[in-house]
Design an enzyme around this catalytic site. Structure first.
Site, PDB file in Angstrom:
ATOM      1  CB  SER A  91      -0.881   0.036   1.296  1.00 39.47           C
ATOM      2  OG  SER A  91      -1.581   1.428   1.272  1.00 39.47           O
ATOM      3  NE  ARG A 170      -2.985  -9.694 -19.138  1.00 39.87           N
ATOM      4  CZ  ARG A 170      -3.308  -8.742 -19.342  1.00 39.87           C
ATOM      5  NH1 ARG A 170      -2.846  -7.903 -20.326  1.00 39.87           N
ATOM      6  NH2 ARG A 170      -4.617  -8.109 -18.655  1.00 39.87           N
TER       7      ARG A 170
END
Length: 229
Positions: A91, A170
């Protein structure tokens, strides 16, 4: 820093677990009994049959957890679009971003002029962030000035079915370079942990021998060895 991927947890004997889960659909025996009777050859043969038949729900019984570092938030914005997965990401609200750690794209790194301009702007953004924090601005607000290229780290968990889907999209040459490199390292890790589940995984040019993209890259992979090199 280079992209770092480590498989930190996986379903034990994932190949056999998936095969046993599928076989229970057709057997009067229990899963534990089926599991005991599976040898590598039978497991491989049955998993191949499942893939060819498109019976992929048993693949959801095997899960894999990765630690990933050296990735930008540009790439993680793409990664979290794979919603059948679980993510825990560092975060910027609670962790102070110390040091300018902006991922530099190879196209920028190849040009001395572009790299100088890019680095100056990234450094200026981080200096602004540091100044805002020093002025008492909460980290959750100061982070607004940080670039999308800021380095991050995360833990991601996917089941084998979602991983096959993830690799199909991907690992295509048309995928963005950073998430393609991440997917390649993830595939190497799961092939080592569960080789029979992932012996055939990747873009359609490798798995099916033909491109399934609407706009092909024009340079399909010859085989798995070239893809992972």
């Amino acid at each position: 820093m280079p992209i770092y991927v480590k498989l930190i947890a996986a379903t034990p004997e994932a190949d056999k677990v998936v095969a046993a889960a599928a076989k229970i659909c057709y057997s009067p025996s229990g899963a534990a009994q089926i599991l005991e009777g599976l040898d590598p050859a039978r497991t491989a043969s049955f998993l191949k049959m499942l893939r060819e038949a498109g019976h992929l729900s048993p693949f959801e019984h095997a899960s894999f957890t990765f630690a990933v570092e050296g990735l930008s938030r540009v790439a993680t914005h793409q990664l979290v679009r794979h919603r059948l997965a679980s993510y825990s990401q560092q975060s910027q609200r609670y962790v102070e971003m110390t040091g300018n750690s902006c991922i530099v794209p190879p196209s920028v790194a190849r040009s001395e002029e572009a790299l100088a301009f890019f680095s100056a702007q990234a450094e200026a953004a981080h200096e602004c962030y540091t100044k805002l924090v020093a002025l008492g601005i909460p980290r959750e607000d100061a982070r607004f000035i940080l670039p999308h290229g800021a380095e991050t780290r995360l833990v991601a968990t996917m089941n084998a079915r979602e991983l096959h889907h993830f690799f199909a999209l991907r690992l295509c040459r048309r995928a963005q370079w950073e998430i393609r490199e991440t997917a390649k390292e993830m595939l190497k890790a799961v092939r080592a942990a569960a080789p029979q589940l992932f012996d055939s995984a990747g873009p359609s040019c490798v798995v099916a021998g033909r491109c399934a993209e609407a706009h092909p890259c024009g340079e399909p992979y010859r085989d798995m060895e070239q893809l992972l090199s």
